[in-house]
Design an enzyme around this catalytic site. Structure first.
Site, PDB file in Angstrom:
ATOM      1  N   ASN A   1      10.165  42.389 -11.254  1.00  0.00           N
ATOM      2  CA  ASN A   1      11.069  42.623 -10.052  1.00  0.00           C
ATOM      3  C   ASN A   1      10.806  44.181  -9.477  1.00  0.00           C
ATOM      4  O   ASN A   1      11.392  44.653  -8.703  1.00  0.00           O
ATOM      5  CB  ASN A   1      12.459  42.548 -10.153  1.00  0.00           C
ATOM      6  CG  ASN A   1      13.139  43.426 -11.325  1.00  0.00           C
ATOM      7  OD1 ASN A   1      12.476  43.999 -12.278  1.00  0.00           O
ATOM      8  ND2 ASN A   1      14.214  43.673 -11.378  1.00  0.00           N
ATOM      9  N   CYS A   2       9.739  44.776 -10.264  1.00  0.00           N
ATOM     10  CA  CYS A   2       9.435  46.212  -9.706  1.00  0.00           C
ATOM     11  C   CYS A   2       8.651  46.063  -8.393  1.00  0.00           C
ATOM     12  O   CYS A   2       7.673  45.335  -8.719  1.00  0.00           O
ATOM     13  CB  CYS A   2       8.840  46.888 -11.059  1.00  0.00           C
ATOM     14  SG  CYS A   2       8.016  48.379 -10.295  1.00  0.00           S
ATOM     15  N   GLY A   3       8.972  46.732  -7.401  1.00  0.00           N
ATOM     16  CA  GLY A   3       8.308  46.797  -6.299  1.00  0.00           C
ATOM     17  C   GLY A   3       6.775  47.085  -6.298  1.00  0.00           C
ATOM     18  O   GLY A   3       5.774  46.648  -5.656  1.00  0.00           O
TER      19      GLY A   3
END
Length: 118
Positions: free
Chosen positions: A10-12
């Protein structure tokens, strides 16, 4: 050539790196460092390849929770801390053929292509 992207799904920045690789048709694997902890030897190898400073994720809560003497830590101390808490590692870390070549995902397209694709 084998590329592996290490990070959390979920890290951009991890999403950006994977999309960049996909857009160029560059095959790569993904390793979720939260779901599958990293062996201390691997983190030590990253520190040896890139240095502790570029690997530090200084914007997270894990970093802020460290003691004040962290500014005097050796690379070995950083490697130990990063192995114990992968949220201390800047994301993504990208390995090419088993060697860390990139921490984070910044740079021009040309520089990234040279580092990641060769």
């Amino acid at each position: 050539m084998a590329l592996t992207v290490y990070g959390i799904p979920n890290c951009g920045t991890v999403k950006k790196a994977r999309a960049w690789l996909d857009a160029r048709g560059v095959a790569h694997g993904f390793h979720d460092v939260r779901a599958e902890p990293l062996p201390a030897e691997q983190v030590q190898a990253w520190v040896e390849a890139l240095g502790a400073k570029p690997l530090k994720n200084t914007s997270g809560g894990s970093y802020r929770a460290l003691p004040d003497d962290k500014k005097q830590w050796t690379d070995a101390q950083w490697a130990e801390a990063m192995a114990a808490d992968p949220m201390l590692i800047k994301r993504p870390v990208i390995e090419r053929d088993g060697v860390a070549v990139q921490a984070g995902f910044r740079g021009t397209d040309e520089a990234l292509e040279q580092t990641l694709v060769g």
